[in-house]
Design an enzyme around this catalytic site. Structure first.
Site, short mmCIF file in Angstrom:
data_model
loop_
_atom_site.label_atom_id
_atom_site.label_comp_id
_atom_site.label_asym_id
_atom_site.label_seq_id
_atom_site.Cartn_x
_atom_site.Cartn_y
_atom_site.Cartn_z
N CYS A 10 0.81 -1.22 0.00
CA CYS A 10 0.00 0.00 0.00
C CYS A 10 0.84 1.26 0.00
O CYS A 10 0.30 2.35 -0.16
CB CYS A 10 -0.92 0.01 1.21
SG CYS A 10 0.02 -0.03 2.74
N CYS A 63 -1.02 -5.19 6.91
CA CYS A 63 -0.75 -3.98 7.70
C CYS A 63 0.00 -4.33 8.98
O CYS A 63 0.83 -3.55 9.46
CB CYS A 63 -2.05 -3.28 8.06
SG CYS A 63 -3.16 -3.08 6.67
FE1 FES Z 1 -1.28 0.32 4.37
FE2 FES Z 1 -2.75 -0.84 6.13
S1 FES Z 1 -3.35 -0.24 4.16
S2 FES Z 1 -0.67 -0.35 6.28
#
Ligand code: FES
Length: 145
Positions: free
Chosen positions: A33, A103
């Protein structure tokens, strides 16, 4: 979709901040992400983690897992801190939704990067600790993101 413990640690995160002259510092990026996490460790002469702080540019699940992970490593030796895996942190939070599991890796990897930094500075070896792959404070290798 989030457990009460996740919501609690997200809304009232523990150990947010930074430590000046930290014994070890690690910064990692999440390849999935692009979110970023930094962990600071204050480690005493007996290799006990006296204090720990984190800062993140990450999602709620990253905040909650880091908050819990920092609580779990505080007071432990550097070797014991190796047992605080993302799985252990997720269990302590009563679980995370499957899409958010990545995450929780951010906290584990940032702690490992900070431990690595500490170990390098002090010329010690921490059993089971490998050089962090996603330490973005170190741009020497070409890494795929
Ligand atoms: Fe990036 Fe959770 S979406 S750390």
């Amino acid at each position: 979709m989030y457990t009460e413990k996740v919501m609690d640690h997200f809304q009232n995160p523990r150990n947010v901040g930074e430590i000046e002259n930290a014994s070890g510092m690690g910064t990692v990026g999440n390849a999935k992400c692009g979110d970023i996490m930094r962990i600071y460790l204050d480690i005493d002469e007996n290799q006990v983690i006296r204090d720990v702080k984190f800062k993140t540019f990450g999602c709620g699940a990253a905040v909650a897992t880091s908050s819990m992970a920092t609580e779990m490593v505080k007071g432990k030796t550097v070797q014991e801190a190796m047992e605080v895996t993302n799985k252990a942190v997720m269990e302590a939070l009563d679980g995370l939704p499957p899409v958010k599991v990545h995450c929780s890796l951010l906290a584990e990897e940032a702690i490992h990067a900070a431990l690595w930094d500490y170990a390098e500075k002090n010329g010690i070896t921490i059993e089971g600790l490998e050089k962090p792959k996603t330490d973005i404070s170190d741009h020497e290798e070409d890494e795929e993101y």
